[in-house]
Structures are given as C-alpha cells and as structure tokens.
Design a protein around this motif. Structure first.
Motif, short mmCIF file in Angstrom:
data_model
loop_
_atom_site.label_atom_id
_atom_site.label_comp_id
_atom_site.label_asym_id
_atom_site.label_seq_id
_atom_site.Cartn_x
_atom_site.Cartn_y
_atom_site.Cartn_z
N TYR A 19 0.84 -1.21 0.00
CA TYR A 19 0.00 0.00 0.00
C TYR A 19 0.87 1.26 0.00
CZ TYR A 19 -2.79 3.77 2.10
OH TYR A 19 -3.37 4.98 2.37
N HIS A 20 1.84 1.29 0.92
CA HIS A 20 2.69 2.47 1.02
C HIS A 20 3.51 2.70 -0.25
CE1 HIS A 20 1.54 3.54 5.00
NE2 HIS A 20 1.91 2.38 5.51
N PRO A 27 -4.55 4.57 -2.62
CA PRO A 27 -3.36 5.14 -3.26
C PRO A 27 -3.75 6.13 -4.36
CG PRO A 27 -3.13 2.77 -3.02
CD PRO A 27 -4.53 3.10 -2.61
N CYS A 64 1.29 4.40 -2.70
CA CYS A 64 1.11 5.81 -2.30
C CYS A 64 2.35 6.61 -2.66
CB CYS A 64 0.83 5.92 -0.80
SG CYS A 64 -0.72 5.19 -0.31
#
Ligand code: WTA
Length: 657
Positions: free
Chosen positions: A29-30, A449, A33
């Motif tokens: 996920y990060h 994101p 993003c």
C-alpha cells in the motif's frame, strides 16, 4: 462521536487473505502511495494504460489548464461498454456468468458475457435507429433488472449520456430531471416489483411528461416487467422487446474521448435544486476498475454482490460498470431485504455462494433488529461460509453494527471495507484495503493510493491529527466530478470554494484523523445535506417543497440522529391558518408527509412534523437551525437564546404531535 474516537479494537486481515490480495500488506500500500506522491501523472498514466483498452492511446495525462475543470487522458479514445463486454468475450469469458439475477419472487435467471454483449448491442442498435446520437441524454427510470444494466450499457455503447433516476422519485422530480438534462428519450418499465407489490413506473413517466417542457422526449421505451395494463402513446412509446427483436447483435461502439460524459446523476446539495453530477468515460471507468481490484480484491471465481440500486452512484460504479469491466460474476437483486422475510440477504448469499457482499449500514441495522428475536432470519441460521469479504457504504457505520456484521455475517474471518465516497467522487476514496489495512470499527481508515485526502480548517490550512476539520482532496483524481450539468458556476462554488483557496476539493463532510495511526473517521455532513438510510437529501429541497403547499407559510427542515436510518428528517412548519392542535394537527401532518412523498418521492417524507406559530429567529430574521436541531433530538435547549426574537416559540415546537 466521543465513543467512536475512543474505539481501540483493531482487527487484522487474515494471513491467507493478505497473501493472495491485489494489494498485499501495508508495504505494498505504502509503495503505491509513494509512487503517486513522486510522479502523480506517471502513476495514473501507468494504471490507465494497464487497465483500460484504448482504441487510440492518450498522450496527455492530467490537463490542469482550465482548473477546476480538470481533464484526464483527453485525447485517448475508448468506450465503456466495449471495455465491459467485448473485451471480456475476446479474453475467452464469453460463457462466464456476468449476472445472476434474482427477482423479487425468487426467480433466478443468468446471463453470460456473450448474452449481455448481444443484448446490449441490440439495444444500442435500436437506440441508434431512433436517431439517438453520441452526446444525447437518455433518462433511465427503471427498477433493478438485467434490462436496466442493458439500457445503461447500450447508452454508453453509442456515446449517449444516461441519467438514471431512482424508481422511488415522483413524477415531478422525474420531470425536473428530464427538463434539466434535456433528455431525448426515456427508458422505463411498465411496473416494478418490490416486496410482492407491483408499483407504477410507466404511468409516472407519462405524468412527468404531461407536467410540461418535455417536448424533446421523442421516444419512451418500455421494458415489460409485470405485464400490467398501461397506456402506450402511439408514435412515442414502444416496447423494449419489440424494438430489439430484429436488431443485429453486432454494434460498433462509438469511440469517444476519455472526457466524453458517460453519465449524469442527480444528487442533493445544500440549495434547493438537485445537481446533475457529470462523470467522464475514461477516468471514471479507470477508478471503477481499480477499486474493484484494490478495495474488493476481485478474483476470477468471486461472486460479487452489491445490494445498491442502479438509481444511485453505488449501483453505477459497483453494478453496471466496475464488476463487468473486470469480468466478474455479480448478483443483481430486484427485491427488498425484508421480503419474504428478513433472512432474504442471507438466503441469497447461501444460494448463490456469494463471496463478496457490499451493503449499507441502514440495511445491516434493520436486519440486526429483525433477527434479534427471530432466529430463523438470523445469519447464523444460514451457511454463509462462501463469503470472504464484506463492504459497507453510504453512511457511517456505528461500531456496534460493524461488530455484528463482522461476527455474524463474516464469521469473524472476512475483512470489512468501510468505503467512504460520494456521487461526485465516482468511486471509493477512503477505505481499508482487505489484504493490507488493520481495521478499526467505525473508521474508514486510510485514503486509497493516489487519493490525496486531508483535513483542513475554514481557511484551507491543514489541521493536526486528533483535531476535527473539513475533509478535502488536495489533487484532482481521474474519476472526479467534471462539472454540474448546466451549471458550471455552481460546480466551482460548491466544490472548489474560494474560502479554502480555490484548489481543494470540498467533500462536504467533516472528519478527524486519529492521533496514533492517522486513520480517518467521518463525522458527518457540514452542509445542509441529510443522510437518511444512506440516501442524500437536501434540507432546502424539502423546505421548498413544503412551502409550495398552499397551506404552508414557512418551514425549516433539520436532521436528527435515528437508530435505524442514521438520520431522520424533522420538519418545523408554520401554517398560514395558524397553529393546529390535536387530531387536526395529526391529520395535517399526514397530509404534508404525503405531499412531500408526491412532490419529491417517499424517501423525502419527514418522519416528524412539528407546528408552531412561528420559527425561532434572530432579530435579523435568520432561522436558528442549531436550536431546531436540539429540539428535534428531544434535548433541552441549553444554548444562549438571548438573540432570539421570540423565545416562547421553543416550547411550542417541543411538543410532539
Ligand atoms: C456519506 C454514496 C461515512 C458522506 C456513495 C458522503 C459516508 C455521502 C460513507 C455521499 C462512509 C458515504 N462513512 N459516511 N463509509 N459513505 N458517506 O453521494 O456523508 O449518495 O458525503 O454517495 O454519504 O453520499 P452519496
């Protein structure tokens, strides 16, 4: 709210879910993003190239030259219906079930991707034969049906812009939308079946057109659902089955710019008139696809069920477009959750082996209530082991309802995606990702994101975590509203207000981020919009409707919290003939409720009506709504009432009928 912010239960996605998920774990996920942060255009361009079929590839990504009228992928050519149907057939999914339709009476029928493509193509050819062209607007006023999806997809196929009006809206609401959108055709059904009852549709279309200013409507196409006896106007009305009968099942799609409007959907705002939210083709479709993959982690074998109606945005993104664009099998349901009994949803999940179930908190709360003293309709009386993921949409889900849903429906093994989004956003904005985000009941957790959601104060400055504020989105995103149909000024003023600096998208909700994990919790609308059972209603819309009644001198409408429906509509009314009491008041309240039902639709009927000789006003004549909200809740007025011109009025308004 206090209770929500102190919520400290955390639920982690199961390990095997994480393993197989499209976005697997928080690192993934990060990483997404970060990709969006570093190269915003590159991020979206990559996704648009990977997930959409372009007849002609785009060369520009985001065009901000006419901000806030942002454009995405503008010189790319595509077609939404082609992406949803032809592409899947070409991929070899022709025989895969696209839709499992369950009628109100339990009858089930299936259509494959090939069937759906044929039916949409025939309908599209029929529409073309009627002279309907790319850019023309078509109103769709239908109940939940395969034909409803076919009608929407057929419009998309020929570049016609559909505007679906929920089947519960009145003739007057329908007429206003027909006029505002300038529709050339209306697609409807003879009647709709809900909870064992046949309800009119076609005669309401006739009534709407008879109200006037609908001369542009040259065709009314009627799907025969019940066979009920309805009048047909020669030269204007035709039966859907007749107009498609001799059409070819091959229809070349209209290749449109990514910015070509796919649909207009009316929703309530803070002023009286509903706004025609205009969505694009390319950017909208991209986000419908990505959120199916990211939020719903959709897989080839899933049986996806979104219980929304195609009359709302949820039905657009997660029935008509998203699931089909990813080649999924989905359930479409005609009926209501409580017919023949309140076990209907659980029965259908069991019967069709649904794997992903997406519904609204109001439905959950009403089913909790119904099953609390009737074990036969309790989820534990059904085999729900096919489920692997749950979703919630449309309104805040209270932690108790969340826990019940998690334990009783999801067997404590299914993640819940509490998806915060709006008609204007086209798709999910803030939601847990089921294979990544640890969940906290009542919090929609973190933005997807690429979605730059933030919380600011009244002048657009960031507020620190732990402080409430105004929910905004800092950068344009592909599926955002493009404009308000016929009213670009209102678009700018409503969503990009100067007070916030003119570049932030204003969602209209308040929110707060948790100090520890930066999770978002939505605290409710900050404008005059109510959310009743997940349906958006403007207080002004209901007020103008009430004052249009010849008996009414003045009216003010506020919301009050309701255990079942989230919010309930409460109307304070001053009659021209003075304040009624006793049975007369009861009768007049009933008349006024029916009036609102007839003028706007049953969903707008006030739950409470209170009569007064006047409304509480300041000396300058402004209605003091905050006082009315307190009274509506049944609480004691503790606020300062010294600026009130007529304090005695409060006692009158406190009296329930
Ligand atoms: C509310 C429905 C809390 C919110 C998709 C928003 C929510 C309005 C959530 C949009 C959620 C929607 N948690 N509140 N998960 N989802 N809302 O346009 O107030 O019918 O602004 O779109 O519903 O309603 P709309």
């Amino acid at each position: 709210m206090e209770q929500l912010l102190q919520e400290n239960r955390v639920f982690h996605p199961p390990a095997d879910f994480i393993k197989g998920a499209a976005i697997s774990g928080m690192d993934a996920y990060h990483q997404l993003c970060a990709e969006a942060e570093t190269d915003y255009d590159g991020f979206w361009a990559r996704l648009a190239n990977e997930h959409i079929f372009w007849k002609k590839p785009f060369t520009t990504v985001l065009d901000e030259s006419t901000a806030p009228f942002y454009k995405w992928f503008e010189d790319g050519l595509t077609n939404a219906s082609y992406n949803c149907l032809d592409l899947n057939v070409e991929k070899g999914l022709g025989d895969k079930k696209a839709i499992i339709f369950e009628a109100d009476d339990g009858t089930v029928s299936n259509v494959t991707y090939q069937d759906l493509l044929d039916r949409v193509s025939k309908m599209a050819n029929a529409l073309r034969k009627m002279g309907i062209q790319s850019g023309d607007r078509v109103i769709i006023y239908m109940s939940m049906s395969i034909e409803g999806v076919v009608a929407m997809q057929a419009c998309a196929r020929i570049g016609a812009i559909h505007s679906v009006v929920f089947g519960g809206f009145s003739a007057k609401s329908l007429q206003e939308r027909i006029v505002d959108v300038g529709a050339v055709a209306v697609i409807t059904a003879d009647e709709q079946l809900r909870g064992g009852k046949a309800l009119p549709l076609k005669v309401i279309v006739d009534e709407a057109i008879a109200l006037g200013d609908c001369e542009k409507v040259k065709n009314v196409i009627v799907y025969q659902r019940t066979g009920g006896n309805i009048p047909m106007t020669a030269g204007r009305d035709s039966w859907m089955h007749e107009v498609v009968a001799n059409e070819s099942a091959v229809c070349e799609p209209e290749w449109v710019s990514a910015e070509h409007p796919l649909f207009i959907l009316y929703t309530s705002g803070s002023t009286g008139k509903p706004k025609g939210v205009q969505h694009s083709t390319g950017g909208y479709l991209l986000w419908a696809i990505l959120t199916m993959k990211w939020t719903f982690d959709i897989k080839h074998d899933d049986v996806f069920w979104c219980t929304a109606d195609i009359g709302w945005v949820t039905g657009h993104s997660y029935i008509t477009y998203g699931p089909l664009a990813v080649g999924a099998t989905e359930i479409v349901f005609e009926g209501v959750p409580t017919f023949p009994n309140a076990g209907r949803f659980w029965d259908m999940i069991q019967k069709h082996k649904a794997t992903i179930f997406y519904t609204a908190p109001t439905a959950i709360r009403s089913l909790i209530k119904a099953s609390s003293n009737d074990v036969a309709v309790h989820p534990k009386s059904y085999d729900l082991s096919s489920l692997r993921l749950l979703g919630s949409v449309g309104e805040p889900i209270n932690p108790e309802a969340w826990m019940w849903y998690y334990e009783n429906v999801g067997g404590s093994r299914c993640p819940i995606a509490d998806t915060f989004w709006q008609t204007e956003t086209g798709g999910h904005m803030i939601s847990p990702l089921p294979g990544a985000t640890p969940m906290v009941p009542g919090s929609c957790t973190l933005p997807l994101p690429g979605i730059m959601a933030a919380i600011v104060d009244e002048v657009g400055h960031d507020v620190p975590n732990g402080h409430g504020g105004i929910l905004v989105v800092k950068r344009p995103w592909p599926s955002m509203i493009r404009t308000i149909w016929n009213d670009p000024d209102r678009f700018v003023k409503s969503y990009f207000p100067e007070e916030l600096g003119g570049t932030l998208y204003l969602a209209g909700d308040g929110a707060i981020r948790n100090k520890d994990n930066a999770y978002f919790t939505i605290t409710g609308r900050i404008d005059d919009v109510l959310n009743v059972s997940g349906h958006r209603m403007g207080t002004m819309e209901i007020e103008s409707c009430l004052v249009a009644n010849p008996l009414v001198a003045e009216a003010a409408v506020v919301g009050r919290p309701d255990e079942l429906t989230g919010e309930a509509i409460c109307a304070f009314v001053v009659l021209k003939g003075g304040r009624p009491t006793g049975d007369e008041a009861k009768k007049l309240a009933l008349d006024l409720r029916n009036w609102v039902g007839k003028e706007i639709g049953p969903i707008a009927k006030p739950k409470d009506i209170r009569f007064g000789d006047n409304l509480p006003k300041t000396r300058s004549g402004k209605i003091m709504r905050r006082l009315l909200r307190v009274i509506a809740k049944g609480e004691e007025v503790t606020q300062d009432t010294s600026t009130l011109e007529n304090p005695a009025i409060l006692d009158q308004l406190k009296q329930p009928l």
